[in-house]
Each structure stands twice: as C-alpha cells, then as structure tokens.
Motif scaffolding. Structure first.
Motif, PDB file in Angstrom:
ATOM      1  N   ILE A  26       0.529  -1.087   0.228  1.00 53.57           N
ATOM      2  CA  ILE A  26      -0.211   0.092  -0.486  1.00 53.57           C
ATOM      3  C   ILE A  26       0.902   0.575   0.357  1.00 53.57           C
ATOM      4  CG2 ILE A  26      -1.380   1.064   1.717  1.00 53.57           C
ATOM      5  CD1 ILE A  26      -2.630  -1.681   2.541  1.00 53.57           C
ATOM      6  N   GLU A  27       2.143   1.506   0.973  1.00 54.37           N
ATOM      7  CA  GLU A  27       3.193   2.440   0.561  1.00 54.37           C
ATOM      8  C   GLU A  27       3.590   2.766  -0.498  1.00 54.37           C
ATOM      9  OE1 GLU A  27       3.560   4.875   3.090  1.00 54.37           O
ATOM     10  OE2 GLU A  27       1.876   3.924   4.182  1.00 54.37           O
ATOM     11  N   ALA A  28       3.592   1.471  -1.273  1.00 57.38           N
ATOM     12  CA  ALA A  28       4.387   1.271  -2.458  1.00 57.38           C
ATOM     13  C   ALA A  28       2.916   2.364  -3.365  1.00 57.38           C
ATOM     14  CB  ALA A  28       5.379  -0.104  -3.163  1.00 57.38           C
ATOM     15  N   VAL A  29       2.571   1.618  -3.497  1.00 52.80           N
ATOM     16  CA  VAL A  29       1.435   2.380  -4.574  1.00 52.80           C
ATOM     17  C   VAL A  29       0.642   3.700  -4.566  1.00 52.80           C
ATOM     18  CG1 VAL A  29      -1.012   2.265  -4.760  1.00 52.80           C
ATOM     19  CG2 VAL A  29       0.372  -0.271  -4.569  1.00 52.80           C
ATOM     20  N   ARG A  30       1.890   4.074  -2.827  1.00 51.73           N
ATOM     21  CA  ARG A  30       0.892   6.031  -2.406  1.00 51.73           C
ATOM     22  C   ARG A  30       2.004   6.357  -2.765  1.00 51.73           C
ATOM     23  NH1 ARG A  30      -2.570   5.055   2.888  1.00 51.73           N
ATOM     24  NH2 ARG A  30      -4.830   4.018   1.917  1.00 51.73           N
ATOM     25  N   GLY A  31       2.791   6.009  -3.356  1.00 53.04           N
ATOM     26  CA  GLY A  31       4.423   6.856  -3.474  1.00 53.04           C
ATOM     27  C   GLY A  31       5.218   6.503  -2.604  1.00 53.04           C
ATOM     28  N   ASN A  32       5.216   6.231  -1.988  1.00 54.59           N
ATOM     29  CA  ASN A  32       6.549   5.927  -0.488  1.00 54.59           C
ATOM     30  C   ASN A  32       7.295   5.140  -1.514  1.00 54.59           C
ATOM     31  OD1 ASN A  32       8.333   5.946   0.957  1.00 54.59           O
ATOM     32  ND2 ASN A  32       6.514   5.195   2.870  1.00 54.59           N
ATOM     33  N   ASP A  33       8.941   5.784  -2.013  1.00 52.29           N
ATOM     34  CA  ASP A  33       9.847   5.860  -2.534  1.00 52.29           C
ATOM     35  C   ASP A  33      11.357   5.874  -1.817  1.00 52.29           C
ATOM     36  OD1 ASP A  33      11.471   4.463  -4.558  1.00 52.29           O
ATOM     37  OD2 ASP A  33      10.774   5.825  -5.972  1.00 52.29           O
ATOM     38  N   PRO A  34      11.607   4.889  -1.214  1.00 56.63           N
ATOM     39  CA  PRO A  34      12.501   5.457  -0.870  1.00 56.63           C
ATOM     40  C   PRO A  34      14.051   4.717  -1.387  1.00 56.63           C
ATOM     41  CG  PRO A  34      11.342   3.098   0.431  1.00 56.63           C
ATOM     42  CD  PRO A  34      10.961   3.323  -0.487  1.00 56.63           C
ATOM     43  N   THR A  35      14.098   4.399  -2.671  1.00 53.18           N
ATOM     44  CA  THR A  35      14.778   4.132  -3.248  1.00 53.18           C
ATOM     45  C   THR A  35      15.508   5.104  -4.172  1.00 53.18           C
ATOM     46  OG1 THR A  35      14.081   3.497  -5.613  1.00 53.18           O
ATOM     47  CG2 THR A  35      13.958   1.985  -3.007  1.00 53.18           C
ATOM     48  N   ASN A  36      14.132   6.194  -4.238  1.00 48.28           N
ATOM     49  CA  ASN A  36      14.820   7.513  -5.269  1.00 48.28           C
ATOM     50  C   ASN A  36      14.637   7.367  -6.556  1.00 48.28           C
ATOM     51  OD1 ASN A  36      15.849   9.208  -3.224  1.00 48.28           O
ATOM     52  ND2 ASN A  36      17.756   7.962  -2.778  1.00 48.28           N
ATOM     53  N   GLY A  37      13.783   6.774  -7.132  1.00 50.50           N
ATOM     54  CA  GLY A  37      13.722   5.653  -8.526  1.00 50.50           C
ATOM     55  C   GLY A  37      14.314   4.315  -9.045  1.00 50.50           C
ATOM     56  N   ALA A  38      14.870   3.781  -8.379  1.00 52.46           N
ATOM     57  CA  ALA A  38      15.115   2.925  -8.989  1.00 52.46           C
ATOM     58  C   ALA A  38      14.027   1.742  -9.682  1.00 52.46           C
ATOM     59  CB  ALA A  38      16.076   1.672  -7.815  1.00 52.46           C
ATOM     60  N   ILE A  39      14.810   1.514 -10.492  1.00 46.40           N
ATOM     61  CA  ILE A  39      14.101   0.411 -11.246  1.00 46.40           C
ATOM     62  C   ILE A  39      14.736  -1.280 -10.954  1.00 46.40           C
ATOM     63  CG2 ILE A  39      12.478   1.970 -12.968  1.00 46.40           C
ATOM     64  CD1 ILE A  39      15.214   0.968 -14.342  1.00 46.40           C
ATOM     65  N   TYR A  40      15.960  -0.963 -10.777  1.00 44.17           N
ATOM     66  CA  TYR A  40      17.122  -2.605 -10.333  1.00 44.17           C
ATOM     67  C   TYR A  40      17.235  -2.642  -8.744  1.00 44.17           C
ATOM     68  CZ  TYR A  40      17.377  -2.266 -15.531  1.00 44.17           C
ATOM     69  OH  TYR A  40      16.617  -2.211 -16.863  1.00 44.17           O
ATOM     70  N   TYR A  41      17.130  -3.481  -8.308  1.00 46.63           N
ATOM     71  CA  TYR A  41      17.925  -4.204  -7.167  1.00 46.63           C
ATOM     72  C   TYR A  41      18.318  -5.623  -6.840  1.00 46.63           C
ATOM     73  CZ  TYR A  41      14.155  -6.466  -5.558  1.00 46.63           C
ATOM     74  OH  TYR A  41      12.642  -8.244  -5.517  1.00 46.63           O
ATOM     75  N   PHE A  42      19.220  -5.651  -6.406  1.00 48.22           N
ATOM     76  CA  PHE A  42      20.293  -6.820  -6.590  1.00 48.22           C
ATOM     77  C   PHE A  42      20.805  -7.272  -4.931  1.00 48.22           C
ATOM     78  CE2 PHE A  42      23.131  -4.079  -7.883  1.00 48.22           C
ATOM     79  CZ  PHE A  42      24.777  -3.812  -7.377  1.00 48.22           C
ATOM     80  N   ASN A  43      21.430  -8.100  -4.462  1.00 49.72           N
ATOM     81  CA  ASN A  43      22.010  -8.610  -3.132  1.00 49.72           C
ATOM     82  C   ASN A  43      23.455  -8.627  -3.113  1.00 49.72           C
ATOM     83  OD1 ASN A  43      23.086 -10.083  -0.785  1.00 49.72           O
ATOM     84  ND2 ASN A  43      21.560 -10.840  -0.385  1.00 49.72           N
TER      85      ASN A  43
ATOM     86  N   THR B 297      25.649 -12.464  -9.126  1.00 50.76           N
ATOM     87  CA  THR B 297      26.838 -12.852 -10.364  1.00 50.76           C
ATOM     88  C   THR B 297      26.877 -11.792 -11.253  1.00 50.76           C
ATOM     89  OG1 THR B 297      25.392 -15.129 -10.771  1.00 50.76           O
ATOM     90  CG2 THR B 297      27.286 -14.929  -9.126  1.00 50.76           C
ATOM     91  N   SER B 298      25.837 -11.591 -11.383  1.00 49.84           N
ATOM     92  CA  SER B 298      25.357 -10.616 -12.960  1.00 49.84           C
ATOM     93  C   SER B 298      26.768  -9.478 -13.387  1.00 49.84           C
ATOM     94  CB  SER B 298      24.292 -10.296 -13.243  1.00 49.84           C
ATOM     95  OG  SER B 298      24.330  -9.901 -14.716  1.00 49.84           O
ATOM     96  N   LYS B 299      27.543  -9.618 -14.376  1.00 51.00           N
ATOM     97  CA  LYS B 299      28.346  -8.378 -14.652  1.00 51.00           C
ATOM     98  C   LYS B 299      27.217  -6.674 -15.070  1.00 51.00           C
ATOM     99  CE  LYS B 299      32.966 -10.999 -15.752  1.00 51.00           C
ATOM    100  NZ  LYS B 299      33.498 -10.820 -16.543  1.00 51.00           N
ATOM    101  N   TRP B 300      26.208  -7.547 -16.076  1.00 47.97           N
ATOM    102  CA  TRP B 300      25.373  -7.060 -16.179  1.00 47.97           C
ATOM    103  C   TRP B 300      24.644  -5.288 -14.744  1.00 47.97           C
ATOM    104  CZ3 TRP B 300      19.875  -5.292 -15.058  1.00 47.97           C
ATOM    105  CH2 TRP B 300      19.736  -4.233 -16.756  1.00 47.97           C
ATOM    106  N   ILE B 301      24.020  -6.190 -13.460  1.00 50.11           N
ATOM    107  CA  ILE B 301      23.854  -5.808 -12.660  1.00 50.11           C
ATOM    108  C   ILE B 301      24.355  -4.973 -12.398  1.00 50.11           C
ATOM    109  CG2 ILE B 301      24.024  -7.537 -10.871  1.00 50.11           C
ATOM    110  CD1 ILE B 301      20.486  -5.362 -11.651  1.00 50.11           C
ATOM    111  N   TRP B 302      25.580  -4.916 -11.631  1.00 54.31           N
ATOM    112  CA  TRP B 302      26.833  -4.572 -11.137  1.00 54.31           C
ATOM    113  C   TRP B 302      27.310  -3.012 -11.913  1.00 54.31           C
ATOM    114  CZ3 TRP B 302      28.529  -4.458  -6.554  1.00 54.31           C
ATOM    115  CH2 TRP B 302      28.050  -5.311  -5.624  1.00 54.31           C
ATOM    116  N   SER B 303      26.417  -3.373 -12.933  1.00 53.18           N
ATOM    117  CA  SER B 303      26.928  -1.944 -13.840  1.00 53.18           C
ATOM    118  C   SER B 303      25.965  -1.307 -13.660  1.00 53.18           C
ATOM    119  CB  SER B 303      27.305  -2.712 -15.498  1.00 53.18           C
ATOM    120  OG  SER B 303      26.133  -2.887 -16.527  1.00 53.18           O
ATOM    121  N   ARG B 304      25.083  -1.232 -12.957  1.00 47.71           N
ATOM    122  CA  ARG B 304      24.166  -0.291 -13.174  1.00 47.71           C
ATOM    123  C   ARG B 304      24.378   0.646 -12.655  1.00 47.71           C
ATOM    124  NH1 ARG B 304      21.566  -0.664 -17.734  1.00 47.71           N
ATOM    125  NH2 ARG B 304      19.797   0.738 -16.524  1.00 47.71           N
TER     126      ARG B 304
END
Length: 209
Positions: free
Chosen positions: A167-184, A189-196
C-alpha cells in the motif's frame, strides 16, 4: 497492526471481474462492477475511506474529484477514459495488490519495513518506466525478472507487513529514489547488474537505475 487488519478487511472486495473489459464511464448514480474497482483504487491511494460498494454516490464523487485535481485532470467527477488511464498507472486493484504483497514477501520478508516498501516501489517504478510491462502482474511475472518467481517463493502467503508495504509503495512512498533494479551484493553474479548506476542501499539490497 489492528489498523492494518481493519484496512485490509475494508479492501477485501472481489474485483477481478472488473478487469475483463475496458471500464465504463462512471458518474454519480452509476452502478456495476466497475464502481467497486474505482473505489478500491481510490482507497489504495488514500482518497476513499468508506466501505467499497457497487454504487457511485457523493463520497465517490468527492474522492474522485480530489484525485483528479491532484493528478492534473479535469475535476469533473466523471471517471472517463483519461481518468481511468491515469488511475490505472498510479493505483492497483485487489488482485494486483495481492500480487505486489506476494512479491514483497517473497523477495524481502527478512528486510526492514523500509526495505519491503523499497521492493514494492521498484515494481511500481517499472510499471511507469519505458521498457517494462505496463501492469503490476506483467512486471512481476516478466521472465527472469525476480528470483522469487523462478524459485517458487512467490507462491507463499504474504503477511500483513507485506500488504502494508505494498500500500505504501502504491501511494508513492519510494525510499529507493526512483530505482528500477535491486540486487543482493552478497549473491549477485551478473556483471550487467553491477554495471547499473547505484542510487542507494537498504538492508541487504543495493538499488539501481
């Protein structure tokens, strides 16, 4: 916790039938399955605070008009094509909220509440971004998009925290500052995700654009 449970009970209205076809133009006096879909979406955004029904009355009118004003739409109190288009871009129906809670629980149930909201925000950011499906389900179930979908954790039953984070996310609460990817970083192990370009870290997840 009581507030969360009461809120979810109030939202508990079967609305999947409203997704079968393009929604009707609605105004005061309208009835039918599209009315509770409209009310539910307004409720997830915090505009509609009473029980979901199948009747478009003055409370729905006032809620819809507030939404239209705040989103730069003509505040005529009529749910027409443009209002529906905007509403679907920034809100969810019952089924979509359930899917969002499921992916949050599957991907981030060990994270803080902020970390759970962050995962939900990434989904909503992808819905709004070019290059991704334009529905919550499309984003979540896009092939190889989320590990938890591939390994079956997506089928787990979400808890109340996951629903509230959704619900918080739907209401626009975005603690990521506009991120469209995340990873641990401990397991990625993907080189591509580390390049973002990285925009922040919350708990075990690095968020990126």
């Amino acid at each position: 916790m009581t507030v969360i449970i009461v809120f979810m009970m109030a939202l508990g209205f079967p609305l999947e039938a409203a997704n079968a076809a393009a929604p009707a133009t609605l105004q005061v006096g309208s009835t039918g399955v599209d009315v509770p879909d409209l009310q539910y979406r307004l409720k997830t955004l915090g505009y509609f605070s009473t029980d979901v029904t199948e009747y478009f009355g003055t409370k729905t009118l006032n809620s819809l008009t507030r939404f239209q004003k705040e989103y730069g739409l003509k505040p005529d109190g009529i749910a027409g094509e443009q209002t529906w288009k905007t509403l679907k871009q920034v809100s969810v129906n019952e089924h979509e909220l359930n899917l969002l809670a499921r992916i949050i629980y599957a991907e981030a149930r060990g994270e803080s509440f902020k970390g759970q909201v962050a995962v939900g925000a990434v989904v909503m950011n992808r819905v709004a971004a070019d290059g991704f499906p334009d529905t919550v389900r499309g984003v979540i179930e896009q092939p190889r998009a989320f590990t938890a979908v591939d390994d079956g954790q997506y089928q787990l039953k979400p808890d109340q925290s996951a629903y509230q984070a959704a619900i918080e996310a739907v209401r626009g609460n975005d603690p990521t500052n506009g991120a469209i990817y995340y990873f641990n970083p401990d397991t990625a192990t993907s080189k591509w995700i580390w390049s973002r370009k990285q925009v922040g870290k919350i708990g075990h997840h690095i968020f990126a654009v």
